[in-house]
Scaffold this active site. Structure first.
Site, PDB file in Angstrom:
ATOM      1  N   ARG A   1       0.852  -1.684  -0.148  1.00  8.28           N
ATOM      2  CA  ARG A   1       0.498   0.363   0.059  1.00  8.28           C
ATOM      3  C   ARG A   1       0.727   1.276   0.147  1.00  8.28           C
ATOM      4  NH1 ARG A   1      -3.163  -3.230  -1.963  1.00  8.28           N
ATOM      5  NH2 ARG A   1      -4.581  -3.687  -1.475  1.00  8.28           N
TER       6      ARG A   1
ATOM      7  N   GLU B   1       1.936   1.354  -3.685  1.00 14.46           N
ATOM      8  CA  GLU B   1       0.929   2.369  -4.206  1.00 14.46           C
ATOM      9  C   GLU B   1       0.566   3.050  -3.615  1.00 14.46           C
ATOM     10  OE1 GLU B   1      -3.527  -0.134  -4.888  1.00 14.46           O
ATOM     11  OE2 GLU B   1      -2.873   0.337  -2.893  1.00 14.46           O
TER      12      GLU B   1
ATOM     13  N   SER C   1      15.799  14.877  -0.581  1.00 10.88           N
ATOM     14  CA  SER C   1      16.434  13.852  -0.407  1.00 10.88           C
ATOM     15  C   SER C   1      16.301  11.997   0.549  1.00 10.88           C
ATOM     16  CB  SER C   1      17.950  15.197   0.324  1.00 10.88           C
ATOM     17  OG  SER C   1      18.824  13.500   1.172  1.00 10.88           O
TER      18      SER C   1
END
Length: 169
Positions: A104, A107, A130
Site C-alpha cells: 500500500r 501503491e 533527499s
C-alpha cells in the site's frame, strides 16, 4: 484503545537481513518492548530504531551500548556489524512488495508520485527530495467517529537541480 501489540520479525525475510536482526527482534519481544519505548531510551525516532533492527540504518557506538543494556544482549553479538558494516537499504523484500501494508505504501507512490512531484516542483522548482538528509515519523489520529488514521510525515532536504548538479549525479 486496542491492546498494543509488538512488531516481531517476519520469518519470511530473515534470510535477507543481517544476522544480528533476529537477535535484536527476539530480545525486543522477550522484553515486551515497542519501537517507541526503545526509541525513547536511545533518543532516536522509532522509525530510525526499526531501521537499525532491519539493517537499513547506521547505529552509533552510544546506540549499541544502550541497545545492549536495554535488551540484555552482549554487544559483541551485534556491534561489529552495526558499527563497521554498511546499511543495506531496500533489499529486505521483493519489488513490487508482496506484504500488503508495504504494498500500500508502494501503491501510494505509484498512484500519487507524479502529483507529489508536480506540487514539489511548483513549491521548490526543479530538484529532488533527499532520502539521505531525511527524517520521518508515524503518528496515530482518531477521528470524531472513532476511526484510526495513520499519519506519515516524510521530511527530506530539498536539493535544487541545475545543469551543473545533474552532471555530478
Amino acid at each position: 484503545m486496542a491492546d498494543q501489540r509488538l512488531a516481531t520479525l517476519d520469518d519470511s525475510i530473515v534470510s535477507r537481513l543481517p544476522s544480528y536482526s533476529k537477535s535484536l527482534f527476539d530480545a525486543k519481544t522477550a522484553k515486551g518492548l515497542t519501537f517507541e519505548s526503545i526509541a525513547s531510551s536511545l533518543g532516536r525516532s522509532e522509525v530510525a530504531v526499526a531501521a537499525i533492527f532491519y539493517g537499513q540504518a547506521t547505529a552509533s557506538a552510544e546506540d549499541v551500548d544502550k541497545l545492549a543494556s536495554l535488551l540484555d544482549l552482549p554487544k559483541e553479538s551485534f556491534s561489529t556489524q552495526l558499527l563497521h558494516g554498511f546499511p543495506d537499504r531496500g533489499r529486505a523484500g521483493p519489488m513490487p512488495p508482496v506484504e500488503p501494508l508495504i504494498y500500500r505504501l508502494y501503491e501510494i507512490v505509484q498512484n500519487y508520485g507524479y502529483a507529489f512531484k508536480a506540487v514539489m516542483n511548483e513549491k521548490f522548482g526543479d530538484g529532488i527530495m533527499s532520502a539521505i538528509c531525511f527524517d520521518t515519523k508515524v503518528e496515530k489520529e482518531t477521528d470524531a467517529q472513532g476511526a484510526a488514521w495513520v499519519v506519515i510525515t516524510l521530511r527530506g532536504k530539498w536539493y535544487a537541480l541545475s545543469l551543473f548538479s545533474i552532471l555530478l549525479i
